[in-house]
Scaffold this motif. Structure first.
Motif, PDB file in Angstrom:
ATOM      1  N   ALA A  16       0.810  -1.207   0.000  1.00 18.57           N
ATOM      2  CA  ALA A  16       0.000   0.000   0.000  1.00 18.57           C
ATOM      3  C   ALA A  16       0.850   1.266   0.000  1.00 18.57           C
ATOM      4  N   LEU A  17       2.080   1.166   0.537  1.00 22.60           N
ATOM      5  CA  LEU A  17       2.964   2.328   0.616  1.00 22.60           C
ATOM      6  C   LEU A  17       3.800   2.543  -0.644  1.00 22.60           C
ATOM      7  N   LEU A  18       3.753   1.601  -1.589  1.00 15.04           N
ATOM      8  CA  LEU A  18       4.596   1.696  -2.790  1.00 15.04           C
ATOM      9  C   LEU A  18       4.455   3.023  -3.538  1.00 15.04           C
ATOM     10  N   PRO A  19       3.245   3.523  -3.792  1.00 15.71           N
ATOM     11  CA  PRO A  19       3.121   4.754  -4.590  1.00 15.71           C
ATOM     12  C   PRO A  19       3.330   6.038  -3.794  1.00 15.71           C
ATOM     13  N   GLU A  20       3.874   5.933  -2.585  1.00 18.85           N
ATOM     14  CA  GLU A  20       4.096   7.087  -1.707  1.00 18.85           C
ATOM     15  C   GLU A  20       2.795   7.833  -1.405  1.00 18.85           C
ATOM     16  N   PRO A  21       1.799   7.125  -0.849  1.00 20.83           N
ATOM     17  CA  PRO A  21       0.528   7.787  -0.538  1.00 20.83           C
ATOM     18  C   PRO A  21       0.691   8.803   0.578  1.00 20.83           C
ATOM     19  N   GLN A  22      -0.236   9.738   0.624  1.00 25.34           N
ATOM     20  CA  GLN A  22      -0.244  10.726   1.694  1.00 25.34           C
ATOM     21  C   GLN A  22      -1.205  10.347   2.816  1.00 25.34           C
ATOM     22  N   ILE A  23      -2.100   9.401   2.514  1.00 24.54           N
ATOM     23  CA  ILE A  23      -3.007   8.902   3.539  1.00 24.54           C
ATOM     24  C   ILE A  23      -3.126   7.391   3.393  1.00 24.54           C
ATOM     25  N   LEU A  24      -3.151   6.709   4.528  1.00 24.31           N
ATOM     26  CA  LEU A  24      -3.223   5.250   4.559  1.00 24.31           C
ATOM     27  C   LEU A  24      -4.499   4.836   5.282  1.00 24.31           C
ATOM     28  N   LEU A  25      -5.339   4.046   4.608  1.00 23.65           N
ATOM     29  CA  LEU A  25      -6.570   3.527   5.192  1.00 23.65           C
ATOM     30  C   LEU A  25      -6.343   2.063   5.564  1.00 23.65           C
ATOM     31  N   LEU A  26      -6.507   1.735   6.832  1.00 29.62           N
ATOM     32  CA  LEU A  26      -6.262   0.380   7.328  1.00 29.62           C
ATOM     33  C   LEU A  26      -7.534  -0.153   7.966  1.00 29.62           C
ATOM     34  N   ASP A  27      -8.160  -1.125   7.317  1.00 30.22           N
ATOM     35  CA  ASP A  27      -9.429  -1.677   7.787  1.00 30.22           C
ATOM     36  C   ASP A  27      -9.167  -2.961   8.570  1.00 30.22           C
ATOM     37  N   GLU A  28      -9.188  -2.856   9.906  1.00 30.73           N
ATOM     38  CA  GLU A  28      -8.923  -3.992  10.793  1.00 30.73           C
ATOM     39  C   GLU A  28      -7.670  -4.745  10.349  1.00 30.73           C
ATOM     40  N   PRO A  29      -6.531  -4.048  10.245  1.00 33.14           N
ATOM     41  CA  PRO A  29      -5.325  -4.672   9.702  1.00 33.14           C
ATOM     42  C   PRO A  29      -4.743  -5.779  10.562  1.00 33.14           C
ATOM     43  N   THR A  30      -5.152  -5.871  11.820  1.00 31.73           N
ATOM     44  CA  THR A  30      -4.587  -6.909  12.698  1.00 31.73           C
ATOM     45  C   THR A  30      -5.502  -8.132  12.813  1.00 31.73           C
ATOM     46  N   ALA A  31      -6.531  -8.201  11.987  1.00 28.38           N
ATOM     47  CA  ALA A  31      -7.456  -9.342  12.054  1.00 28.38           C
ATOM     48  C   ALA A  31      -6.694 -10.651  11.915  1.00 28.38           C
ATOM     49  N   GLY A  32      -6.886 -11.558  12.863  1.00 30.49           N
ATOM     50  CA  GLY A  32      -6.241 -12.862  12.826  1.00 30.49           C
ATOM     51  C   GLY A  32      -4.851 -12.899  13.423  1.00 30.49           C
ATOM     52  N   LEU A  33      -4.339 -11.765  13.916  1.00 33.42           N
ATOM     53  CA  LEU A  33      -2.997 -11.738  14.489  1.00 33.42           C
ATOM     54  C   LEU A  33      -3.037 -11.958  15.994  1.00 33.42           C
TER      55      LEU A  33
END
Length: 248
Positions: free
Chosen positions: A153-170
């Motif tokens: 998700a960070l590859l294109p150098e975004p200015q905003i990052l949207l994370l939808d329950e990124p720790t699900a299952g961790l």
């Protein structure tokens, strides 16, 4: 944060229903540049619907959404160039290496050749996955798979990052490490983040928390402000008090 600049993200009075069943009911929220905002609510609160609208996958039934003062109707390509997204569902090809995944997605973002190699190294260093680049995704732990997805998700150098329950299952340790890592990236780069979760401990360090219940924003503010609002000793007690007091 620069108050003279438009908000990184702004949603005004957004409503969305499926088959007549409301998912979002006049939701308004904003994220300033360099701000980490936690979107907190139980499963079924409407968090994923909000993310689908924020990412341009779905259009709202009513209300407006813009990123950096731009709207999807006339500026979708420019918006997507500023936006990084990680949804709940895993999106990497598990049978190929992390590097191969990043190369593939980099091409979708318009990155090729030396520039793509440089970006893969940068995001891999940011997410601490350089030693894992040539390993198949399937062989990685759940936490490292999530790190690889965030790197994508960070590859294109975004200015905003949207994370939808990124720790699900961790597991608990992996969850804590991932939260800490994203906070470090925000502090270092000024990236804006919207982190959706139903787990209180993941948003304790957020600049602001937006409490979403049954498609409505029930409260928002800093963790300390929410505790003061609820006259609670900690965030857990505040969450219980506010959801009980504001439940329809």
């Amino acid at each position: 944060m620069n108050p003279s600049q438009p908000a990184a993200f702004r949603m005004e009075n957004v409503a969305k229903a499926y088959g007549g069943v409301p998912a979002l009911c006049g939701v308004s929220l904003s994220i300033q540049n360099g701000e980490f905002v936690g979107l907190l609510g139980p499963n079924g609160a409407g968090k994923s619907t909000l993310f689908q609208i924020a990412s341009g996958l779905f259009a709202p039934d009513s209300g407006t959404v813009d990123l950096f003062g731009l709207n999807y109707r006339s500026n979708s390509a420019e918006i997507l160039g500023k936006l990084g997204i990680v949804f709940q569902a895993r999106s990497l090809d598990a049978d190929i290496s992390v590097r191969a995944n990043l190369k593939f997605f980099g091409g979708l973002f318009g990155l090729f050749g030396q520039r793509l190699k440089e970006r893969i190294l940068v995001v891999s260093e940011m997410m601490d996955i350089v030693p894992l680049l040539d390993k198949p995704v399937r062989s990685l732990s759940g936490g490292n798979q999530r790190r690889a997805e965030i790197a994508r998700a960070l590859l294109p150098e975004p200015q905003i990052l949207l994370l939808d329950e990124p720790t699900a299952g961790l597991d608990a340790t992996s969850r804590r490490n991932l939260v800490t890592h994203i906070h470090e990236i925000v502090a270092r780069t000024g990236l804006s983040v919207l982190w959706a979760t139903h787990l209180l401990e993941e948003v304790e360090g957020a600049d602001r928390i937006v409490l979403l219940i049954k498609g409505e924003v029930k409260a928002e503010g800093t963790p300390a402000a929410l505790m003061q609002m609820a006259q609670a000793a900690d965030l857990t007690e505040a969450y219980i008090t506010l959801t009980a007091a504001k439940a329809p």
